[in-house]
Structure formats: structure tokens, C-alpha cells
Motif scaffolding. Structure first.
Motif, PDB file in Angstrom:
ATOM      1  N   TYR A   4      53.909   5.892  17.365  1.00  0.00           N
ATOM      2  CA  TYR A   4      54.832   5.218  18.267  1.00  0.00           C
ATOM      3  C   TYR A   4      54.079   4.166  19.078  1.00  0.00           C
ATOM      4  O   TYR A   4      52.857   4.183  19.183  1.00  0.00           O
ATOM      5  CB  TYR A   4      55.519   6.217  19.203  1.00  0.00           C
ATOM      6  CG  TYR A   4      54.569   6.895  20.165  1.00  0.00           C
ATOM      7  CD1 TYR A   4      54.400   6.395  21.451  1.00  0.00           C
ATOM      8  CD2 TYR A   4      53.845   8.007  19.794  1.00  0.00           C
ATOM      9  CE1 TYR A   4      53.525   6.995  22.337  1.00  0.00           C
ATOM     10  CE2 TYR A   4      52.967   8.610  20.676  1.00  0.00           C
ATOM     11  CZ  TYR A   4      52.811   8.104  21.943  1.00  0.00           C
ATOM     12  OH  TYR A   4      51.938   8.693  22.815  1.00  0.00           O
ATOM     13  N   CYS A   5      54.825   3.263  19.698  1.00  0.00           N
ATOM     14  CA  CYS A   5      54.234   2.243  20.554  1.00  0.00           C
ATOM     15  C   CYS A   5      53.955   2.871  21.920  1.00  0.00           C
ATOM     16  O   CYS A   5      54.845   3.478  22.521  1.00  0.00           O
ATOM     17  CB  CYS A   5      55.184   1.063  20.709  1.00  0.00           C
ATOM     18  SG  CYS A   5      54.596  -0.159  21.907  1.00  0.00           S
TER      19      CYS A   5
ATOM     20  N   LYS B 227      56.383   1.932  24.614  1.00  0.00           N
ATOM     21  CA  LYS B 227      57.780   2.356  24.412  1.00  0.00           C
ATOM     22  C   LYS B 227      58.732   1.159  24.387  1.00  0.00           C
ATOM     23  O   LYS B 227      59.827   1.195  24.948  1.00  0.00           O
ATOM     24  CB  LYS B 227      58.224   3.351  25.480  1.00  0.00           C
ATOM     25  CG  LYS B 227      57.338   4.547  25.632  1.00  0.00           C
ATOM     26  CD  LYS B 227      57.750   5.629  24.720  1.00  0.00           C
ATOM     27  CE  LYS B 227      56.919   6.880  25.027  1.00  0.00           C
ATOM     28  NZ  LYS B 227      56.886   7.787  23.969  1.00  0.00           N
ATOM     29  N   CYS B 228      58.312   0.070  23.742  1.00  0.00           N
ATOM     30  CA  CYS B 228      59.122  -1.149  23.670  1.00  0.00           C
ATOM     31  C   CYS B 228      60.484  -0.908  23.023  1.00  0.00           C
ATOM     32  O   CYS B 228      61.478  -1.507  23.421  1.00  0.00           O
ATOM     33  CB  CYS B 228      58.384  -2.224  22.869  1.00  0.00           C
ATOM     34  SG  CYS B 228      56.859  -2.770  23.639  1.00  0.00           S
ATOM     35  N   GLU B 229      60.498  -0.045  22.020  1.00  0.00           N
ATOM     36  CA  GLU B 229      61.752   0.235  21.322  1.00  0.00           C
ATOM     37  C   GLU B 229      62.234   1.647  21.614  1.00  0.00           C
ATOM     38  O   GLU B 229      62.828   2.304  20.776  1.00  0.00           O
ATOM     39  CB  GLU B 229      61.561   0.024  19.821  1.00  0.00           C
ATOM     40  CG  GLU B 229      61.275  -1.423  19.479  1.00  0.00           C
ATOM     41  CD  GLU B 229      61.224  -1.648  17.988  1.00  0.00           C
ATOM     42  OE1 GLU B 229      62.124  -2.344  17.505  1.00  0.00           O
ATOM     43  OE2 GLU B 229      60.304  -1.136  17.338  1.00  0.00           O
TER      44      GLU B 229
ATOM     45  N   LYS C  65      61.461   5.102  19.241  1.00  0.00           N
ATOM     46  CA  LYS C  65      61.353   4.803  17.817  1.00  0.00           C
ATOM     47  C   LYS C  65      59.977   5.209  17.294  1.00  0.00           C
ATOM     48  O   LYS C  65      58.960   4.944  17.917  1.00  0.00           O
ATOM     49  CB  LYS C  65      61.585   3.318  17.556  1.00  0.00           C
ATOM     50  CG  LYS C  65      61.650   2.992  16.080  1.00  0.00           C
ATOM     51  CD  LYS C  65      62.108   1.578  15.833  1.00  0.00           C
ATOM     52  CE  LYS C  65      62.177   1.308  14.358  1.00  0.00           C
ATOM     53  NZ  LYS C  65      62.618  -0.047  14.071  1.00  0.00           N
TER      54      LYS C  65
ATOM     55  N   CYS D  29      53.373  -2.689  16.730  1.00  0.00           N
ATOM     56  CA  CYS D  29      54.686  -2.748  17.351  1.00  0.00           C
ATOM     57  C   CYS D  29      55.265  -4.140  17.113  1.00  0.00           C
ATOM     58  O   CYS D  29      54.596  -5.143  17.401  1.00  0.00           O
ATOM     59  CB  CYS D  29      54.578  -2.468  18.844  1.00  0.00           C
ATOM     60  SG  CYS D  29      56.141  -2.672  19.724  1.00  0.00           S
TER      61      CYS D  29
ATOM     62  N   VAL E 183      57.455  -5.663  18.760  1.00  0.00           N
ATOM     63  CA  VAL E 183      57.794  -6.336  20.013  1.00  0.00           C
ATOM     64  C   VAL E 183      56.540  -6.826  20.737  1.00  0.00           C
ATOM     65  O   VAL E 183      56.387  -8.006  21.020  1.00  0.00           O
ATOM     66  CB  VAL E 183      58.618  -5.396  20.930  1.00  0.00           C
ATOM     67  CG1 VAL E 183      58.929  -6.074  22.246  1.00  0.00           C
ATOM     68  CG2 VAL E 183      59.890  -4.954  20.242  1.00  0.00           C
TER      69      VAL E 183
END
Length: 67
Positions: free
Chosen positions: A39-40, A43-45, A48, A57, A59
Motif C-alpha cells: 500500500y501507499c 494513503k493517497c487512494e 487501496k 503509487c 498519485v
């Protein structure tokens, strides 16, 4: 009286079918989460997850981290 017994039998059968299909779905979900996911960290998405650690990522372009 016979209609009542038949109705109870039908309701019980439907309930058992729903219960058994739900437990199979939980097993499949458990298998999928056993794989390594990434995961990023920003938590940009949201929540997800990605299957491949080599991707970044989309984003913020940061490296993904293992969950």
C-alpha cells in the motif's frame, strides 16, 4: 397444518443454503489476503492495496510498503 410444516421446511432449507454459501465466501477472502499486499504509506487512494511491490503509487509516486 401441512402448509405450516412445508413453509418451515422451505425457510430452513433457504437459511441453510445461505449459511453454507457465506462460509465459502469467507474462506475465499482469507486465501486472497494471505498473499503479500502493498500500500501507499501516504494513503493517497485510501485503503487501496497492490499485489506488486515494484509499482509506485500512481498519485504521489512513492514506493509501496508491505502490509
Amino acid at each position: 397444518m401441512k402448509k405450516s410444516i412445508l413453509a418451515i421446511a422451505v425457510i430452513a432449507s433457504v437459511g441453510m443454503a445461505c449459511f453454507s454459501s457465506c462460509s465459502e465466501a469467507e474462506e475465499a477472502t482469507t486465501e486472497q489476503t494471505a498473499e503479500e499486499v502493498y500500500y501507499c504509506p501516504m494513503k493517497c487512494e485510501g485503503e487501496k492495496m497492490y499485489a506488486d511491490a515494484d509499482t509506485k503509487c500512481p498519485v504521489c509516486k512513492m514506493d509501496l510498503v508491505k502490509d
